[in-house]
Design a protein around this motif. Structure first.
Motif, PDB file in Angstrom:
ATOM      1  N   GLU A  22       0.861  -1.194   0.000  1.00 18.85           N
ATOM      2  CA  GLU A  22       0.000   0.000   0.000  1.00 18.85           C
ATOM      3  C   GLU A  22       0.890   1.235   0.000  1.00 18.85           C
ATOM      4  O   GLU A  22       1.937   1.261   0.640  1.00 18.85           O
ATOM      5  CB  GLU A  22      -0.905   0.005   1.240  1.00 18.85           C
ATOM      6  CG  GLU A  22      -1.937  -1.121   1.225  1.00 18.85           C
ATOM      7  CD  GLU A  22      -2.767  -1.151   2.502  1.00 18.85           C
ATOM      8  OE1 GLU A  22      -3.980  -0.956   2.421  1.00 18.85           O
ATOM      9  OE2 GLU A  22      -2.181  -1.375   3.584  1.00 18.85           O
ATOM     10  N   GLU A  26      -1.893   5.422   2.620  1.00 16.69           N
ATOM     11  CA  GLU A  26      -3.032   4.531   2.315  1.00 16.69           C
ATOM     12  C   GLU A  26      -2.878   3.179   3.009  1.00 16.69           C
ATOM     13  O   GLU A  26      -3.486   2.190   2.593  1.00 16.69           O
ATOM     14  CB  GLU A  26      -3.104   4.297   0.795  1.00 16.69           C
ATOM     15  CG  GLU A  26      -3.268   5.564  -0.016  1.00 16.69           C
ATOM     16  CD  GLU A  26      -3.180   5.317  -1.526  1.00 16.69           C
ATOM     17  OE1 GLU A  26      -2.964   4.159  -1.943  1.00 16.69           O
ATOM     18  OE2 GLU A  26      -3.318   6.305  -2.268  1.00 16.69           O
ATOM     19  N   GLU A  27      -2.091   3.115   4.081  1.00 21.26           N
ATOM     20  CA  GLU A  27      -1.660   1.816   4.631  1.00 21.26           C
ATOM     21  C   GLU A  27      -2.698   1.176   5.555  1.00 21.26           C
ATOM     22  O   GLU A  27      -2.357   0.637   6.616  1.00 21.26           O
ATOM     23  CB  GLU A  27      -0.338   1.994   5.391  1.00 21.26           C
ATOM     24  CG  GLU A  27       0.773   2.719   4.631  1.00 21.26           C
ATOM     25  CD  GLU A  27       0.846   4.201   4.949  1.00 21.26           C
ATOM     26  OE1 GLU A  27      -0.185   4.762   5.372  1.00 21.26           O
ATOM     27  OE2 GLU A  27       1.910   4.801   4.801  1.00 21.26           O
ATOM     28  N   VAL A  28      -3.976   1.192   5.169  1.00 21.50           N
ATOM     29  CA  VAL A  28      -5.063   0.719   6.034  1.00 21.50           C
ATOM     30  C   VAL A  28      -4.935  -0.771   6.354  1.00 21.50           C
ATOM     31  O   VAL A  28      -4.933  -1.170   7.525  1.00 21.50           O
ATOM     32  CB  VAL A  28      -6.425   0.991   5.359  1.00 21.50           C
ATOM     33  CG1 VAL A  28      -7.571   0.506   6.237  1.00 21.50           C
ATOM     34  CG2 VAL A  28      -6.582   2.467   5.058  1.00 21.50           C
ATOM     35  N   HIS A  53      -1.993   6.300   9.545  1.00 18.22           N
ATOM     36  CA  HIS A  53      -2.243   4.885   9.837  1.00 18.22           C
ATOM     37  C   HIS A  53      -1.165   4.249  10.723  1.00 18.22           C
ATOM     38  O   HIS A  53      -1.037   3.031  10.772  1.00 18.22           O
ATOM     39  CB  HIS A  53      -2.377   4.109   8.526  1.00 18.22           C
ATOM     40  CG  HIS A  53      -3.506   4.605   7.677  1.00 18.22           C
ATOM     41  ND1 HIS A  53      -4.814   4.572   8.091  1.00 18.22           N
ATOM     42  CD2 HIS A  53      -3.513   5.194   6.455  1.00 18.22           C
ATOM     43  CE1 HIS A  53      -5.581   5.105   7.152  1.00 18.22           C
ATOM     44  NE2 HIS A  53      -4.825   5.497   6.152  1.00 18.22           N
ATOM     45  N   ASP A  75       4.796   1.772   4.467  1.00 16.72           N
ATOM     46  CA  ASP A  75       4.425   2.058   3.073  1.00 16.72           C
ATOM     47  C   ASP A  75       5.296   1.375   2.012  1.00 16.72           C
ATOM     48  O   ASP A  75       6.437   1.014   2.244  1.00 16.72           O
ATOM     49  CB  ASP A  75       4.380   3.578   2.815  1.00 16.72           C
ATOM     50  CG  ASP A  75       5.676   4.302   3.192  1.00 16.72           C
ATOM     51  OD1 ASP A  75       6.461   3.762   4.003  1.00 16.72           O
ATOM     52  OD2 ASP A  75       5.895   5.406   2.666  1.00 16.72           O
ATOM     53  N   LYS A  94       2.146  -1.318  -7.807  1.00 13.05           N
ATOM     54  CA  LYS A  94       2.628  -1.027  -6.451  1.00 13.05           C
ATOM     55  C   LYS A  94       3.503  -2.183  -5.971  1.00 13.05           C
ATOM     56  O   LYS A  94       3.225  -3.334  -6.280  1.00 13.05           O
ATOM     57  CB  LYS A  94       1.464  -0.858  -5.467  1.00 13.05           C
ATOM     58  CG  LYS A  94       0.511   0.260  -5.836  1.00 13.05           C
ATOM     59  CD  LYS A  94      -0.659   0.341  -4.865  1.00 13.05           C
ATOM     60  CE  LYS A  94      -1.693   1.329  -5.393  1.00 13.05           C
ATOM     61  NZ  LYS A  94      -2.880   1.395  -4.541  1.00 13.05           N
TER      62      LYS A  94
END
Ligand SMILES: [Zn+2]
Ligand SMILES: [Zn+2]
Length: 383
Positions: A22, A26-28, A53, A75, A94
Motif C-alpha cells: 500500500e 493509504e496503509e489501512v 495509519h 508504506d 505497487k
C-alpha cells in the motif's frame, strides 16, 4: 530467542505483506495486519491511527526507566514489480521494493522475544510509522497528540542498504542521511497561436535559463556543511502540439543539503532565481513544496549503544557508504530522542532499492531482530 517456527511464521508474514503493498498514507490493511500480529504478543498497549495509519505497541516493564523506540515503515512504492517470486505483488503498479515489509517483520520478531522475556525496566516501543517515502509520516506521528504518551528517550531504526555485504552494518555518528526538499516551480504566461507567438507569453525561455541556473546552485561534492545538490527531476512546457505557443510550464527540482541548516538558504536561492526569471519574461510564478525530509543525524551516545550491541553479538559494522545523500524521515524521531539509524547489507550484488526486481532477503530478519534485542536489553536489562 527466535525459534525455527518463529522464523517460518515471520517469513510467511513478510511475504504476505509483500503481496499486498500500500502506498504512503493509504496503509489501512497493512496497519490492520500489524495490529493483529501485535495483539497476539499481548503488549501493555497498542496505539493505532498515529499520524495517519501509524501503529505502536508498548511493552512496559512497570518499572521506572528509559523508553526505547524501534521504528519500521508501513508504506510501499508506486513501482510495478518485476520479479520471479511466488509472493509477487498482487497490486498492479505497487510494490514493496524499499524493504519496508522486512523492516516491519524485524520489529514483529523483536516483539516476540520481548513479550516472552520482558525487559527489567522502562518501556520498549515498536513504532510502525506511515508514509516514509514522501517524507510526511514521521512528522505526522510526532505531531499526533497521542505520540506524547510514547515519546522515547532513545530511538533506533534499521534500513536495508544494498551494496553492502550480507549481514554487515554501515553506520556512523553524526549525519547519516541528507535533508531534501522537492520544489515545484510553476510558470504561467499566455498561450497564443504558434504562428503568432508574440501575442502570447511563453515560459520556454525562462525555463531554458532556469535549468542551468538551478543546477549551478548545488553541484554536490563531499558531504560536509557546504554540500548543496540540486537535481532537476521534471520539466514541462505547454502541451505536445505544433499549433500552440505554450502559456504554462513547470520545473521540479530536488534540493539536498548535509543538514537542516543549509536548506532554508538553498530554497530561498532557488525561489529567487525563479522569481527573477519570471519577472524578466513577464510570467507569474507559483511554488509548491513536496517530499520535505529532515536530515537524519545519529546521536553519538545512540551510535555507541548500537555499536556496543553489535560488538556483543558479532555483527560486523563500519562506515562504508555513509553518510548518504539519500533522505530518510527517521531523523524526525531524533528531534527529542537520542537516535541512530543502521544500514544493513543484503549482499554486494543485491538489487538496488526502488528497483523493480528488489525483494527483502528473509535471512536478515533474525539479524535485525538480534541487533534490536541486544540494544533493548543493554539499555533496559532483562527481567
Ligand atoms: Zn524508499
Ligand atoms: Zn525505505
Amino acid at each position: 530467542m527466535l525459534t525455527n517456527l518463529d522464523l517460518m511464521e515471520l517469513t510467511e508474514f513478510r511475504r504476505e505483506l509483500h503481496r499486498h503493498p500500500e502506498l504512503s498514507g493509504e496503509e489501512v490493511e497493512t496497519a490492520s495486519k500489524i495490529a493483529d500480529e501485535l495483539k497476539a504478543l499481548s503488549p501493555t498497549r497498542i496505539l493505532t491511527g498515529l499520524g495517519g495509519h501509524g501503529v505502536a505497541a508498548v511493552f512496559d516493564s512497570g518499572k521506572v526507566g528509559p523508553s526505547v523506540l524501534f521504528r519500521a515503515e508501513l508504506d510501499a512504492l508506486p513501482i510495478e514489480e518485476r520479479n520471479d517470486i511466488a509472493w509477487l505483488s498482487q497490486t498492479h503498479g505497487k510494490s514493496h521494493v524499499c524493504g519496508h515489509d522486512g523492516h516491519m517483520t524485524m520489529l514483529l520478531a523483536l516483539g516476540r522475544v520481548i513479550s516472552r522475556q520482558p525487559v527489567a525496566q522502562g518501556r520498549v516501543i515498536l513504532m510502525f510509522q506511515p508514509a516514509e517515502e514522501d517524507g510526511s509520516g514521521a512528522k505526522a506521528v510526532v505531531a499526533d497528540p497521542a505520540y506524547q504518551e510514547i515519546k522515547a528517550d532513545w530511538a533506533f531504526a534499521i534500513h536495508i542498504e544494498p551494496g553492502r555485504p550480507f549481514g554487515n552494518v554501515s553506520t556512523c555518528a553524526g549525519l547519516i542521511n541528507c535533508a531534501s526538499l522537492g520544489l515545484k516551480i510553476k510558470l504561467t504566461g499566455k498561450t497564443a497561436h504558434a504562428a503568432d507567438p508574440e501575442d502570447g507569453v511563453s515560459p520556454a525561455q525562462a525555463i531554458a535559463e532556469l535549468i542551468p541556473a538551478l543546477d549551478a546552485l548545488g553541484q554536490g561534492g563531499s558531504l560536509d556543511d557546504s554540500f548543496r545538490l540540486v537535481t532537476i527531476t521534471h520539466v514541462k512546457i505547454g502541451e505536445p502540439s505544433f499549433g500552440v505557443s505554450p502559456g504554462e510550464g513547470e520545473i521540479f527540482a530536488t534540493l539536498r543539503t548535509a543538514g537542516d541548516e543549509g536548506m532554508e538558504s538553498l530554497e530561498t536561492a532557488a525561489r529567487t532565481l525563479a522569481n527573477t526569471a519570471a519577472e524578466k519574461f513577464g510570467l507569474s510564478v507559483n511554488f509548491e513544496v513536496c517530499d520535505n525530509f529532515a536530515a537524519s543525524i545519529n546521536d553519538p551516545d545512540a551510535y555507541d549503544v548500537a555499536t556496543t550491541a553489535m560488538d556483543a553479538i558479532d555483527v560486523a559494522y563500519g562506515n562504508a557508504g555513509v553518510p548518504m545523500r539519500a533522505s530518510e524521515d527517521f531523523g524526525v524521531f531524533g528531534w527529542d530522542a537520542k537516535a541512530a539509524m543502521l544500514c544493513l547489507g543484503p549482499g554486494e550484488d543485491y538489487a538496488a532499492l526502488h528497483n523493480p526486481d528488489y525483494d527483502f532477503p528473509d535471512d536478515l530478519i533474525p539479524i535485525g531482530c538480534a541487533i534490536f534485542e541486544r540494544i533493548a536489553r543493554d539499555l533496559l536489562g532483562t527481567a
